[in-house]
Design a protein around this motif. Structure first.
Motif, PDB file in Angstrom:
ATOM      1  N   SER A 158       0.840  -1.208   0.000  1.00  0.00           N
ATOM      2  CA  SER A 158       0.000   0.000   0.000  1.00  0.00           C
ATOM      3  C   SER A 158       0.873   1.254   0.000  1.00  0.00           C
ATOM      4  CB  SER A 158      -0.947  -0.007   1.201  1.00  0.00           C
ATOM      5  OG  SER A 158      -0.228   0.058   2.413  1.00  0.00           O
ATOM      6  N   LEU A 159       2.019   1.222   0.721  1.00  0.00           N
ATOM      7  CA  LEU A 159       2.927   2.362   0.716  1.00  0.00           C
ATOM      8  C   LEU A 159       3.602   2.515  -0.642  1.00  0.00           C
ATOM      9  CD1 LEU A 159       4.597   1.961   4.235  1.00  0.00           C
ATOM     10  CD2 LEU A 159       3.054   3.786   3.508  1.00  0.00           C
ATOM     11  N   ALA A 160       3.931   1.385  -1.279  1.00  0.00           N
ATOM     12  CA  ALA A 160       4.539   1.444  -2.611  1.00  0.00           C
ATOM     13  C   ALA A 160       3.566   2.031  -3.629  1.00  0.00           C
ATOM     14  CB  ALA A 160       4.972   0.049  -3.049  1.00  0.00           C
ATOM     15  N   ALA A 161       2.278   1.661  -3.511  1.00  0.00           N
ATOM     16  CA  ALA A 161       1.279   2.225  -4.416  1.00  0.00           C
ATOM     17  C   ALA A 161       1.108   3.720  -4.184  1.00  0.00           C
ATOM     18  CB  ALA A 161      -0.051   1.489  -4.218  1.00  0.00           C
ATOM     19  N   ALA A 162       1.107   4.121  -2.919  1.00  0.00           N
ATOM     20  CA  ALA A 162       0.985   5.543  -2.613  1.00  0.00           C
ATOM     21  C   ALA A 162       2.207   6.322  -3.108  1.00  0.00           C
ATOM     22  CB  ALA A 162       0.817   5.732  -1.106  1.00  0.00           C
ATOM     23  N   ARG A 214       3.751   5.851  -5.759  1.00  0.00           N
ATOM     24  CA  ARG A 214       3.579   6.070  -7.190  1.00  0.00           C
ATOM     25  C   ARG A 214       2.403   6.979  -7.505  1.00  0.00           C
ATOM     26  NH1 ARG A 214       6.581   2.245  -6.104  1.00  0.00           N
ATOM     27  NH2 ARG A 214       8.032   1.211  -7.514  1.00  0.00           N
ATOM     28  N   GLY A 215       1.859   7.616  -6.491  1.00  0.00           N
ATOM     29  CA  GLY A 215       0.816   8.608  -6.698  1.00  0.00           C
ATOM     30  C   GLY A 215      -0.590   8.072  -6.789  1.00  0.00           C
ATOM     31  N   LEU A 216      -0.809   6.795  -6.450  1.00  0.00           N
ATOM     32  CA  LEU A 216      -2.159   6.239  -6.495  1.00  0.00           C
ATOM     33  C   LEU A 216      -2.969   6.723  -5.300  1.00  0.00           C
ATOM     34  CD1 LEU A 216      -1.422   2.538  -7.522  1.00  0.00           C
ATOM     35  CD2 LEU A 216      -2.049   4.437  -8.994  1.00  0.00           C
ATOM     36  N   PRO A 217      -4.270   6.925  -5.464  1.00  0.00           N
ATOM     37  CA  PRO A 217      -5.099   7.339  -4.327  1.00  0.00           C
ATOM     38  C   PRO A 217      -5.144   6.254  -3.259  1.00  0.00           C
ATOM     39  CG  PRO A 217      -6.455   6.809  -6.239  1.00  0.00           C
ATOM     40  CD  PRO A 217      -5.051   6.815  -6.719  1.00  0.00           C
ATOM     41  N   LEU A 218      -5.466   6.657  -2.022  1.00  0.00           N
ATOM     42  CA  LEU A 218      -5.428   5.741  -0.891  1.00  0.00           C
ATOM     43  C   LEU A 218      -6.339   4.533  -1.105  1.00  0.00           C
ATOM     44  CD1 LEU A 218      -4.625   4.971   1.977  1.00  0.00           C
ATOM     45  CD2 LEU A 218      -6.412   6.498   2.823  1.00  0.00           C
ATOM     46  N   TRP A 219      -7.565   4.773  -1.612  1.00  0.00           N
ATOM     47  CA  TRP A 219      -8.500   3.661  -1.758  1.00  0.00           C
ATOM     48  C   TRP A 219      -7.985   2.630  -2.753  1.00  0.00           C
ATOM     49  CZ3 TRP A 219     -10.569   2.304  -6.434  1.00  0.00           C
ATOM     50  CH2 TRP A 219     -10.508   3.252  -7.467  1.00  0.00           C
ATOM     51  N   LEU A 220      -7.324   3.089  -3.823  1.00  0.00           N
ATOM     52  CA  LEU A 220      -6.796   2.155  -4.813  1.00  0.00           C
ATOM     53  C   LEU A 220      -5.586   1.407  -4.262  1.00  0.00           C
ATOM     54  CD1 LEU A 220      -6.971   1.006  -7.638  1.00  0.00           C
ATOM     55  CD2 LEU A 220      -5.619   2.947  -8.467  1.00  0.00           C
ATOM     56  N   PHE A 255      -6.974  -1.226  -2.025  1.00  0.00           N
ATOM     57  CA  PHE A 255      -7.638  -2.260  -2.817  1.00  0.00           C
ATOM     58  C   PHE A 255      -6.624  -3.207  -3.468  1.00  0.00           C
ATOM     59  CE2 PHE A 255      -9.207  -3.617  -7.029  1.00  0.00           C
ATOM     60  CZ  PHE A 255     -10.287  -4.386  -6.628  1.00  0.00           C
ATOM     61  N   LEU A 256      -5.560  -2.645  -4.048  1.00  0.00           N
ATOM     62  CA  LEU A 256      -4.560  -3.479  -4.711  1.00  0.00           C
ATOM     63  C   LEU A 256      -3.804  -4.359  -3.717  1.00  0.00           C
ATOM     64  CD1 LEU A 256      -3.089  -0.954  -7.315  1.00  0.00           C
ATOM     65  CD2 LEU A 256      -4.558  -2.935  -7.777  1.00  0.00           C
ATOM     66  N   SER A 257      -3.444  -3.790  -2.563  1.00  0.00           N
ATOM     67  CA  SER A 257      -2.733  -4.594  -1.559  1.00  0.00           C
ATOM     68  C   SER A 257      -3.641  -5.683  -0.990  1.00  0.00           C
ATOM     69  CB  SER A 257      -2.203  -3.699  -0.439  1.00  0.00           C
ATOM     70  OG  SER A 257      -3.254  -3.056   0.245  1.00  0.00           O
ATOM     71  N   ALA A 258      -4.936  -5.374  -0.820  1.00  0.00           N
ATOM     72  CA  ALA A 258      -5.885  -6.383  -0.331  1.00  0.00           C
ATOM     73  C   ALA A 258      -6.058  -7.500  -1.351  1.00  0.00           C
ATOM     74  CB  ALA A 258      -7.230  -5.727  -0.013  1.00  0.00           C
ATOM     75  N   CYS A 259      -6.110  -7.148  -2.632  1.00  0.00           N
ATOM     76  CA  CYS A 259      -6.208  -8.173  -3.686  1.00  0.00           C
ATOM     77  C   CYS A 259      -4.983  -9.077  -3.687  1.00  0.00           C
ATOM     78  CB  CYS A 259      -6.368  -7.510  -5.048  1.00  0.00           C
ATOM     79  SG  CYS A 259      -7.986  -6.761  -5.331  1.00  0.00           S
ATOM     80  N   ALA A 260      -3.804  -8.486  -3.549  1.00  0.00           N
ATOM     81  CA  ALA A 260      -2.573  -9.276  -3.517  1.00  0.00           C
ATOM     82  C   ALA A 260      -2.557 -10.207  -2.306  1.00  0.00           C
ATOM     83  CB  ALA A 260      -1.363  -8.352  -3.485  1.00  0.00           C
ATOM     84  N   LEU A 261      -2.975  -9.696  -1.149  1.00  0.00           N
ATOM     85  CA  LEU A 261      -3.015 -10.510   0.061  1.00  0.00           C
ATOM     86  C   LEU A 261      -4.033 -11.638  -0.077  1.00  0.00           C
ATOM     87  CD1 LEU A 261      -2.121 -10.919   2.994  1.00  0.00           C
ATOM     88  CD2 LEU A 261      -3.869  -9.269   3.684  1.00  0.00           C
ATOM     89  N   GLY A 262      -5.213 -11.321  -0.627  1.00  0.00           N
ATOM     90  CA  GLY A 262      -6.226 -12.358  -0.821  1.00  0.00           C
ATOM     91  C   GLY A 262      -5.775 -13.438  -1.789  1.00  0.00           C
ATOM     92  N   ALA A 263      -5.112 -13.038  -2.863  1.00  0.00           N
ATOM     93  CA  ALA A 263      -4.619 -14.019  -3.835  1.00  0.00           C
ATOM     94  C   ALA A 263      -3.605 -14.965  -3.202  1.00  0.00           C
ATOM     95  CB  ALA A 263      -3.998 -13.292  -5.029  1.00  0.00           C
ATOM     96  N   ILE A 289       3.009  -5.117 -11.250  1.00  0.00           N
ATOM     97  CA  ILE A 289       1.915  -4.159 -11.065  1.00  0.00           C
ATOM     98  C   ILE A 289       2.367  -2.955 -10.246  1.00  0.00           C
ATOM     99  CG2 ILE A 289      -0.335  -3.823  -9.962  1.00  0.00           C
ATOM    100  CD1 ILE A 289      -0.950  -6.752 -10.635  1.00  0.00           C
ATOM    101  N   PHE A 290       3.154  -3.220  -9.190  1.00  0.00           N
ATOM    102  CA  PHE A 290       3.521  -2.142  -8.269  1.00  0.00           C
ATOM    103  C   PHE A 290       4.795  -1.437  -8.682  1.00  0.00           C
ATOM    104  CE2 PHE A 290       0.456  -4.358  -5.693  1.00  0.00           C
ATOM    105  CZ  PHE A 290      -0.121  -3.367  -4.939  1.00  0.00           C
TER     106      PHE A 290
END
Length: 470
Positions: free
Chosen positions: A20-24, A26-32, A35-43, A469-470
């Protein structure tokens, strides 16, 4: 077969926070980012788990929700660190004096514990670590980077608790030494001055975290800069020394803990040292209460604790290298494969290359055999250095004790330089791609987590996809 959720939940949570910190970053909004980190964890949980039932499914959902809560908290802490301050005044403790580019700077902390940078100018030439100052100054934001380099001074210093740079300092007054770990470090630095050059430089590196410019350049050329950075290897040696002195019983573990954190503070409390000390402390607490801790889980707990304390440490290269190296070494030891353990220097060399190679200008072949030899040989060299340094620290200057250490380092320098001459070639910077190295790391962690080989391969592919992706 077990699942990663059962074996290493803390490490999974650390990974989710890091993503989630890596996504942030790169300028991604907090909700995204969440969401991406949760998807990775779920997978990962779906790929590693062989049997699902209602209770485990509910626990997995709660775990994903917890990762989201942690991510929101970390993002809020990052935003707190960006609150502008225009001026400061009061008393400041000099926590560090170091070279920064072409100038010298002081890292000072105010009465609230906030850190600031102050350039060494007129009236500050004789200031040392551990001194107390009183002053008032305006605050300038830290630079975020330049067009010529991806290095960000702002991220580097924010990871060390520095919030801004002090300019136009006025009413500067030196108030003498403070009773603190910083003044103790300065005392040790002064005592080591009588040692021969090479022994003094290495002793200062392993005991205080100081890095002599010439020594740093030599170790960088040989590809073993990590020997100078206080990390898990040095903390492990300190723990072994503590066990030899105090024993491994419950009382001995208490005194070993004091020695451990004393060494961590004396060495400058770098992020790698704090991470290693937290891991070892978690393991010792498990032994104290009769419940040995899983090493990979201890890495996760230590990493999460550091992020919660200061999420800016995620952006520091040293922290990332420290965590990756700790995970890789532990996973190799737990993988139940003697072949992987035998080739661990090669595996570590490859896995850390995406982070190290861009700074070094390539992946130097000579660093592989040098690293394979360094760990064993430097255990002997460091023992000789400590034999020479400890009497000096106690005020007993027996310079002849430094002769073995000085000779050993001279022999090592000749041998390492010869290896560099024999293997001067360097592979391209991105020869080992980040997605490949991430996939291998996920594969090793899955094997260490007692996942079946088929699922471990799938998790390796999942890790590679996450890196893309990240």
């Amino acid at each position: 077969m077990d699942s990663l959720l059962n074996e290493i939940p803390a490490l999974l949570l650390l990974q989710s926070c890091a993503l989630s910190l890596a996504a942030a970053e790169r300028g991604l909004p907090l909700w995204l980012a969440i969401f991406l980190s949760a998807c990775a964890l779920g997978a990962e949980m779906l790929l590693s788990e062989e049997r699902w039932y209602a209770r485990k499914f509910s626990f997995a959902l709660a775990f994903v929700a917890l990762s989201g809560v942690f991510s929101v908290f970390l993002q809020s802490r990052l935003e707190e660190g960006t609150t502008p301050v225009k001026a400061v005044s009061g008393r400041f403790l000099v926590a560090e004096r170091r070279q920064w580019g072409e100038r010298e700077v002081l890292r000072v902390t105010d009465e609230r514990g906030a850190g600031w940078l102050l350039a060494v100018g007129k009236g500050l030439q004789d200031v040392e670590e551990g001194d107390e100052l009183s002053l008032e100054a305006s605050v300038v934001p830290l630079r975020n980077g330049s067009l010529r380099s991806s290095f960000s001074p702002r991220q580097y210093w924010m990871a060390r608790g520095v919030q801004g740079e002090l300019r136009r300092a006025a009413r500067v007054e030196k108030r003498g030494k403070s009773l603190s770990s910083h003044s103790f470090r300065q005392y040790l630095r002064t005592q080591l001055e009588t040692l021969p050059r090479n022994t003094r430089a290495l002793a200062a590196a392993i005991l205080l975290g100081d890095r002599d410019a010439d020594l740093r350049e030599d170790y960088r050329r040989w590809g073993i800069s990590h020997i100078l950075a206080v990390s898990g290897w040095h903390v492990g040696l300190a723990l072994i020394l503590g066990c030899l002195i105090f024993g491994s019983g419950r009382r001995g573990l208490f005194w070993c803990s004091l020695l451990l954190w004393g060494y961590c503070l004396t060495s400058g409390a770098s992020m790698s040292a704090v991470r290693a000390s937290l891991m070892v402390q978690i393991g010792m607490l498990g032994l104290y209460w009769g419940h040995p801790s899983h090493a990979l889980n201890a890495i996760g707990v230590a990493g999460i604790a550091m992020l919660l304390w200061n999420p800016w440490c995620f952006f520091d290269l040293g922290w990332r290298l420290s965590v990756i190296a700790a995970i890789a070494v532990t996973a190799l030891e737990k993988s139940r494969s003697s072949l992987l353990v035998f080739f661990s220097p090669l595996v570590m060399w490859i896995l850390t290359s995406p982070l190290i190679a861009p700074l070094a200008g390539g992946i130097y072949l000579s660093s592989l055999p040098i690293n394979a030899m360094a760990s064993a040989l430097f255990a002997v060299i460091l023992f000789a250095v400590l034999v020479a340094a400890i009497p000096c620290i106690l005020g007993i200057h027996l310079l002849w004790l430094a002769w073995p250490a000085e000779k050993l380092m001279q022999i090592w320098a000749l041998a390492a330089d010869q290896w560099v001459e024999w293997l001067p070639q360097a592979l391209p910077v991105h020869f080992f791609s980040a997605w490949l190295c991430t996939g291998v790391l996920f594969f090793l962690v899955a094997l260490a987590g007692k996942v079946s080989l088929r699922r471990a391969v799938l998790l390796g592919g999942c890790g590679a996809l996450i890196a893309v992706i990240f």
